[in-house]
Design an enzyme around this catalytic site. Structure first.
Site, mmCIF file in Angstrom:
data_model
loop_
_atom_site.group_PDB
_atom_site.id
_atom_site.type_symbol
_atom_site.label_atom_id
_atom_site.label_comp_id
_atom_site.label_asym_id
_atom_site.label_seq_id
_atom_site.Cartn_x
_atom_site.Cartn_y
_atom_site.Cartn_z
ATOM 1 N N ALA A 1 71.431 17.549 89.486
ATOM 2 C CA ALA A 1 70.574 17.920 88.358
ATOM 3 C C ALA A 1 69.836 19.243 88.566
ATOM 4 O O ALA A 1 69.623 19.989 87.613
ATOM 5 C CB ALA A 1 69.583 16.797 88.082
ATOM 6 N N LEU A 2 69.439 19.539 89.790
ATOM 7 C CA LEU A 2 68.693 20.778 90.018
ATOM 8 C C LEU A 2 69.541 22.032 89.806
ATOM 9 O O LEU A 2 68.999 23.110 89.582
ATOM 10 C CB LEU A 2 68.083 20.788 91.420
ATOM 11 C CG LEU A 2 66.865 19.878 91.595
ATOM 12 C CD1 LEU A 2 66.411 19.877 93.051
ATOM 13 C CD2 LEU A 2 65.726 20.316 90.679
ATOM 14 N N ALA B 1 72.168 12.280 85.646
ATOM 15 C CA ALA B 1 71.411 11.047 85.850
ATOM 16 C C ALA B 1 70.591 11.155 87.124
ATOM 17 O O ALA B 1 71.141 11.377 88.199
ATOM 18 C CB ALA B 1 72.353 9.852 85.930
ATOM 19 N N VAL B 2 69.295 11.031 86.975
ATOM 20 C CA VAL B 2 68.377 11.018 88.109
ATOM 21 C C VAL B 2 67.776 9.617 88.144
ATOM 22 O O VAL B 2 67.062 9.220 87.222
ATOM 23 C CB VAL B 2 67.281 12.094 87.974
ATOM 24 C CG1 VAL B 2 66.381 12.095 89.201
ATOM 25 C CG2 VAL B 2 67.893 13.471 87.748
ATOM 26 N N GLU C 1 63.144 5.581 96.550
ATOM 27 C CA GLU C 1 61.899 5.149 97.189
ATOM 28 C C GLU C 1 61.022 6.313 97.629
ATOM 29 O O GLU C 1 59.995 6.096 98.266
ATOM 30 C CB GLU C 1 62.238 4.260 98.387
ATOM 31 C CG GLU C 1 62.932 2.977 97.974
ATOM 32 C CD GLU C 1 63.266 2.097 99.167
ATOM 33 O OE1 GLU C 1 62.774 2.363 100.277
ATOM 34 O OE2 GLU C 1 64.031 1.148 98.964
ATOM 35 N N THR C 2 61.413 7.535 97.278
ATOM 36 C CA THR C 2 60.629 8.698 97.702
ATOM 37 C C THR C 2 60.206 9.519 96.486
ATOM 38 O O THR C 2 60.607 9.260 95.350
ATOM 39 C CB THR C 2 61.462 9.610 98.633
ATOM 40 O OG1 THR C 2 62.522 10.198 97.871
ATOM 41 C CG2 THR C 2 62.031 8.823 99.808
ATOM 42 N N HIS D 1 61.182 12.331 95.753
ATOM 43 C CA HIS D 1 62.295 13.184 95.331
ATOM 44 C C HIS D 1 62.638 12.994 93.856
ATOM 45 O O HIS D 1 62.958 13.956 93.157
ATOM 46 C CB HIS D 1 63.518 12.890 96.207
ATOM 47 C CG HIS D 1 64.655 13.834 95.984
ATOM 48 N ND1 HIS D 1 64.606 15.148 96.376
ATOM 49 C CD2 HIS D 1 65.871 13.653 95.419
ATOM 50 C CE1 HIS D 1 65.737 15.747 96.049
ATOM 51 N NE2 HIS D 1 66.524 14.856 95.472
ATOM 52 N N ASN E 1 69.067 18.097 76.051
ATOM 53 C CA ASN E 1 68.850 17.605 77.406
ATOM 54 C C ASN E 1 69.255 16.135 77.484
ATOM 55 O O ASN E 1 68.532 15.258 77.034
ATOM 56 C CB ASN E 1 67.389 17.780 77.825
ATOM 57 C CG ASN E 1 67.168 17.415 79.275
ATOM 58 O OD1 ASN E 1 68.016 16.817 79.924
ATOM 59 N ND2 ASN E 1 66.006 17.771 79.785
#
Length: 167
Positions: A73-74, A97-98, A102-103, A105, A130
């Site tokens: 995605a970036l 898809a993001v 658990e972080t 990020h 988008n």
């Protein structure tokens, strides 16, 4: 007008004597570039399938669609920017898809990608739909991918046509 239902779009004006531009979902002659992330590939492919199906249903010719893939995605905003500056497209679509982990990020990727997509559209004046899903889990992404992909196709065509009229 029902959300995401161009065939039910209201026709005519709401106010006598005031010009109003109705939604135009005719994809004839509209050139669309799609940038799809490959991370979470199954979901991204579902988004892409729904998007391209809807573009064709709206009358966009296969030869007027170009698909480019990027690692994640970036990377989407940079390729969108390059495509927007090329002058070859009337609208662009970002697909990906993001999915929350658990972080921190997830927030970083979601926020930076979203801001980048918006910035490219505003800086270049080219409409960008988008379609990068940001979800809590795979099930949410799977549940949304078909409708979101199709919705992006409709938004791209509608916005390309609208910008031609309001300029």
């Amino acid at each position: 007008m029902q959300r995401n239902q161009p065939e039910n779009a209201r026709q005519g004006t709401r106010y006598d004597g005031i010009d109003e531009i109705d939604p135009n979902f005719d994809g004839t002659g509209v050139r669309v570039g799609i940038v799809m992330a490959r991370f979470n590939l199954d979901i991204c492919e579902g988004l892409l399938s729904a998007c391209t199906d809807e573009l064709l249903r709206l009358g966009v010719a296969k030869g007027d669609v170009r698909i480019v893939t990027v690692p994640g995605a970036l990377e989407i905003p940079l390729v969108l920017q390059t495509m927007a500056r090329s002058g070859k497209y009337d609208a662009l679509v970002a697909l990906g898809a993001v999915i929350r982990g658990e972080t921190y990020h997830f927030e970083l990727v979601s926020n930076e990608m979203g801001a980048g997509v918006t910035r490219v559209g505003l800086d270049t004046g080219l409409p960008i739909a988008n379609g990068v899903l940001t979800t809590e889990d795979d099930d949410q992404a799977i549940a949304r991918m078909r409708e979101k992909g199709a919705d992006c196709a409709r938004a791209a065509v509608e916005m390309a046509n609208l910008l031609k009229v309001v300029q």
